[in-house]
Design a protein around this motif. Structure first.
Motif, short mmCIF file in Angstrom:
data_model
loop_
_atom_site.label_atom_id
_atom_site.label_comp_id
_atom_site.label_asym_id
_atom_site.label_seq_id
_atom_site.Cartn_x
_atom_site.Cartn_y
_atom_site.Cartn_z
N SER A 15 -13.08 1.45 -0.18
CA SER A 15 -13.60 0.65 0.93
C SER A 15 -13.81 1.50 2.18
O SER A 15 -14.80 1.33 2.90
CB SER A 15 -12.62 -0.49 1.22
OG SER A 15 -13.12 -1.33 2.24
N ARG A 52 -13.95 -5.18 -3.31
CA ARG A 52 -12.97 -6.26 -3.33
C ARG A 52 -11.55 -5.68 -3.24
O ARG A 52 -11.21 -4.73 -3.94
CB ARG A 52 -13.10 -7.09 -4.61
CG ARG A 52 -12.23 -8.34 -4.63
CD ARG A 52 -12.42 -9.09 -5.93
NE ARG A 52 -13.78 -9.56 -6.06
CZ ARG A 52 -14.26 -10.68 -5.51
NH1 ARG A 52 -13.45 -11.43 -4.77
NH2 ARG A 52 -15.50 -11.06 -5.68
N GLN A 53 -10.75 -6.24 -2.34
CA GLN A 53 -9.39 -5.76 -2.14
C GLN A 53 -8.40 -6.71 -2.82
O GLN A 53 -8.14 -7.80 -2.30
CB GLN A 53 -9.07 -5.66 -0.64
CG GLN A 53 -9.97 -4.72 0.14
CD GLN A 53 -9.73 -3.28 -0.23
OE1 GLN A 53 -8.61 -2.82 -0.31
NE2 GLN A 53 -10.81 -2.54 -0.46
N PRO A 54 -7.86 -6.32 -3.97
CA PRO A 54 -6.89 -7.21 -4.64
C PRO A 54 -5.59 -7.27 -3.87
O PRO A 54 -5.21 -6.31 -3.19
CB PRO A 54 -6.68 -6.52 -6.00
CG PRO A 54 -6.95 -5.08 -5.73
CD PRO A 54 -8.05 -5.05 -4.69
N TYR A 55 -4.91 -8.41 -3.96
CA TYR A 55 -3.63 -8.55 -3.28
C TYR A 55 -2.59 -7.71 -4.01
O TYR A 55 -2.42 -7.81 -5.22
CB TYR A 55 -3.18 -10.02 -3.25
CG TYR A 55 -1.77 -10.19 -2.74
CD1 TYR A 55 -1.46 -9.95 -1.41
CD2 TYR A 55 -0.74 -10.55 -3.61
CE1 TYR A 55 -0.16 -10.08 -0.93
CE2 TYR A 55 0.56 -10.69 -3.15
CZ TYR A 55 0.84 -10.46 -1.82
OH TYR A 55 2.13 -10.58 -1.36
N LYS A 56 -1.90 -6.88 -3.25
CA LYS A 56 -0.86 -6.02 -3.83
C LYS A 56 0.43 -6.27 -3.07
O LYS A 56 0.53 -5.97 -1.89
CB LYS A 56 -1.27 -4.56 -3.71
CG LYS A 56 -0.32 -3.60 -4.40
CD LYS A 56 -0.82 -2.16 -4.27
CE LYS A 56 0.14 -1.19 -4.94
NZ LYS A 56 -0.32 0.22 -4.80
N SER A 70 -8.39 4.16 -5.25
CA SER A 70 -7.84 2.84 -4.94
C SER A 70 -8.91 2.02 -4.22
O SER A 70 -9.81 2.59 -3.57
CB SER A 70 -6.61 2.96 -4.05
OG SER A 70 -6.98 3.39 -2.75
N PRO A 71 -8.87 0.70 -4.31
CA PRO A 71 -9.84 -0.14 -3.60
C PRO A 71 -9.85 0.14 -2.09
O PRO A 71 -10.91 0.11 -1.46
CB PRO A 71 -9.36 -1.56 -3.89
CG PRO A 71 -8.67 -1.44 -5.21
CD PRO A 71 -7.99 -0.11 -5.18
N LYS A 72 -8.68 0.44 -1.50
CA LYS A 72 -8.61 0.73 -0.06
C LYS A 72 -9.38 2.01 0.26
O LYS A 72 -10.17 2.06 1.22
CB LYS A 72 -7.14 0.89 0.36
CG LYS A 72 -6.92 1.38 1.78
CD LYS A 72 -7.44 0.38 2.80
CE LYS A 72 -7.01 0.72 4.22
NZ LYS A 72 -7.56 1.98 4.72
#
Length: 318
Positions: free
Chosen positions: A81, A111-115, A76-78
């Motif tokens: 990161s 980049r952290q997409p809005y979820k 996951s992006p999180k």
């Protein structure tokens, strides 16, 4: 050990970990150790810091989010990161110890997409509440308390009756429970249950109880040393509590969800009811109001429309 061996990523990363470990909570140390073992050390291995280039770091960052043989399932992006952040800390330590010159890491980030946060609808929340009211076993009381106070899973598992003041209608949150990996354990167990202080100092807090919840708890009060969700001196670990929660959702004919959805639902309902954000932030145990604002204050289209109607009413009203 030669100077070159001392300057390898593997050696300095382990050195960095040992120096910093005492500053972290056990859960944080376990998380960072896993990142080192699974991601960072296998990739950079015995490279010296002089051999690591900016392009290496960019390539590594891109691979974290890609499918492949090493990681069949993309991270996951999180998570990616968090791994990159740890790498940057180790590179900074290497620079401070003279193992390398400063790295130019500007522009390297995930980049952290809005979820959108998953929450229960008001109808689902009512269904859960009614089910627990009719089936008030200790485990269910813990679920209801999380739904109406925003307690985290580890916090509700660690909560004892001595932490609940029914006379003054508040709960005192000062502990959390986690199952963590064990290092050098003689019993050879890989994990164990650990009780510790909550996520941060801000998470140690007193939360007022809604009147109806307080009245229900009074009817089912147990001895002070008993855990709320078992009704005895024996605890229930978070994984088991998570499974009990999923079973309750199934019994209520509600789509499967994570326990943390209870906390998101509580915070979202509070915002919808125009709850004071500063008070909500303290109840949730957030370090500052900005965390609460960024995570939960997302006006709905209906709310935006009401505000826009106010504007037109102000200028067009006779």
């Amino acid at each position: 050990m030669t100077v070159q061996q001392k300057n390898t990523f593997s050696t300095l990363a382990k050195e960095w970990f040992l120096i910093k470990e005492s500053q972290w909570k056990p859960s944080t140390a376990a998380k960072y150790m896993n990142i080192l073992k699974i991601h960072l050390i296998p990739y950079f291995a015995e490279k010296t810091f002089d051999e690591i280039t900016r392009n290496d770091i960019v390539t590594f960052s891109n691979q974290l989010l890609a499918h492949g043989e090493t990681h069949p399932k993309a991270l996951s992006p999180k998570t990616a990161s968090d791994i990159l952040s740890l790498l940057k800390s180790i590179l900074e330590y290497a620079f401070q110890t003279g193992a390398c010159t400063a790295f130019n890491l500007n522009g390297i980030y995930i980049r952290q997409p809005y979820k959108p946060l998953k929450t229960f609808s008001p109808t689902e929340q009512q269904r859960i509440s009614f089910y627990i009211w009719r089936n008030p076993e200790p485990c269910h009381l813990g679920i209801l308390l999380s739904l109406y106070t925003g307690l985290r899973l580890g916090e509700i598992c660690a909560l004892k009756w001595q932490d609940i003041c029914l006379e003054e209608q508040y709960i005192y949150v000062h502990a959390t429970m986690q199952r963590l990996q064990v290092k050098d354990n003689p019993s050879k167990r890989k994990t164990e249950i650990v009780f510790s202080a909550p996520k941060s100092s801000c998470s140690i807090r007193r939360i007022p109880l809604p009147c109806d919840i307080s009245c229900l708890l009074k009817k089912h009060r147990r001895s002070k040393e008993s855990f709320l969700i078992t009704g005895t001196a024996q605890y229930m670990e978070p994984r088991t509590m998570q499974n009990r929660f999923k079973l309750l959702l199934k019994n209520c004919n509600i789509e499967d969800a994570n326990f943390h959805t209870l906390r998101h639902t509580f915070a979202t309902r509070c915002i919808e009811l125009n709850f004071d954000v500063k008070s909500l932030s303290e109840i949730l145990g957030h370090a500052n109001v900005n965390i609460t604002m960024n995570r939960y204050v997302h006006p709905s289209m209906e709310m935006k429309k009401r505000n826009m109607d106010k504007l037109s009413f102000h200028f067009f009203a006779e």
